[in-house]
Scaffold this motif. Structure first.
Motif, short mmCIF file in Angstrom:
data_model
loop_
_atom_site.label_atom_id
_atom_site.label_comp_id
_atom_site.label_asym_id
_atom_site.label_seq_id
_atom_site.Cartn_x
_atom_site.Cartn_y
_atom_site.Cartn_z
N GLU A 230 0.76 -1.24 -0.02
CA GLU A 230 0.05 0.02 -0.12
C GLU A 230 0.78 1.31 -0.03
N CYS B 124 -1.04 7.27 1.09
CA CYS B 124 -2.57 7.18 1.33
C CYS B 124 -2.74 6.80 2.74
N GLN B 125 -2.52 7.85 3.64
CA GLN B 125 -2.43 7.50 5.19
C GLN B 125 -3.64 7.11 5.49
N HIS B 126 -3.63 6.34 6.68
CA HIS B 126 -5.06 5.92 7.33
C HIS B 126 -5.45 6.98 8.05
N THR C 237 -9.15 8.54 0.12
CA THR C 237 -9.85 7.35 1.05
C THR C 237 -10.50 8.20 2.22
N TRP C 238 -9.85 9.21 2.67
CA TRP C 238 -10.51 10.14 3.70
C TRP C 238 -12.00 10.65 3.21
#
Length: 286
Positions: A163, A167-169, A189-190
């Motif tokens: 991954e 694209c940080q969690h 993704t956020w």
């Protein structure tokens, strides 16, 4: 395997390829730089299209630039291989003020050079684009030397992740705080997560500590509502129109079940307005 091996696979000469390891001094810009790669590449590219006099001299001799972001000491995360296009043009500060992507960098604390600077034409190649944010490259000492010729150095491939690190969690919603500028560049993704959440949110103006309570439900839920603020700066709220949107901070007070009826969401919004006194001492006018 090292970077020179990859460059040769892409038919790029390592001897004329300059490797740049970006790690901005400005904390805010350093934090969002990975987001810019994913969401606003033109702004990221503007960051590297002007350089210090020393690096300008190197880039004038380069045919390609390998771009990395330094996320930890001794390594960089792959952003891409860039081809030099047209010859660089000399620009004044006034010239650069007419480039929207360059001006946007100032929102994150990046200072503009007061004098003349070369503006380089960099075009990202497709080569190894599937490894953007995933390819980890070793950066040999000295750490401070952040621009080097690939052919004169060995940049080992440390890892290839599943991954992307860009694209940080997303943080837990209870600790999520975003600035208005963050809304412009936050990861896809956020956005997807916020689109699934309905609830009650809070907007703080850090200039004077006054706050606004709002609710979100329906199309795109919280992301849909915050997207309105992102576009307009005020979301149609009368008392926010005169505010500088760059002073606004967005957080979630309460996340509600997806099947919560709208009238219950509004009722919860009202209780938060009462508890936080935003109708008498804040920015809610109803």
């Amino acid at each position: 395997m090292d970077m020179n091996h990859l460059l040769k696979e892409a038919a790029v000469d390592p001897e004329t390829s300059l490797v740049l390891r970006h790690r901005p001094k400005e904390p805010e810009l350093r934090r969002v730089l990975p987001w810019l790669v994913e969401e606003r590449h033109a702004v990221f590219n503007a960051y590297q299209q002007t350089q210090s006099p020393r690096t300008e001299r190197q880039m004038r001799r380069a045919t390609h630039v390998v771009s990395l972001i330094g996320d930890q000491p001794g390594r960089g995360v792959f952003v891409g291989i860039y081809r030099m296009g047209k010859p660089p043009r000399n620009t004044s500060r006034a010239d650069r003020k007419r480039i929207p992507a360059h001006c946007e960098l100032e929102k994150y604390g990046h200072p503009d050079h007061p004098g003349q600077q070369l503006w380089f034409d960099l075009e990202r190649m497709e080569a190894f684009s599937h490894w953007i944010g995933k390819l980890i490259v070793g950066w040999p000492p000295p750490e401070i030397s952040w621009s080097r010729w690939s052919g004169r150095n060995t940049f080992d491939i440390v890892a290839i992740l599943e991954e992307s690190l860009f694209c940080q969690h997303m943080p837990d919603w209870k600790s999520l705080v975003l600035s208005w500028n963050d809304l412009q560049v936050m990861p896809t993704t956020w956005k997807a997560a916020l689109s699934q959440w309905l609830g009650v949110y809070f907007i703080l103006d850090i200039s004077d500590g006054r706050g606004y309570v709002g609710s979100a439900y329906g199309k795109d839920n919280i992301f849909g509502r915050w997207g309105n603020y992102r576009r307009t700066g005020h979301g149609g709220n009368k008392l926010l129109r005169s505010r500088n949107p760059e002073n606004l901070r967005f957080s979630i007070l309460e996340r509600l079940s997806p099947d919560t009826p709208p009238d219950e969401v509004i009722r919860r919004e009202t209780t938060w307005k009462l508890r936080l006194h935003t109708q008498t001492q804040g920015l809610n006018d109803n």
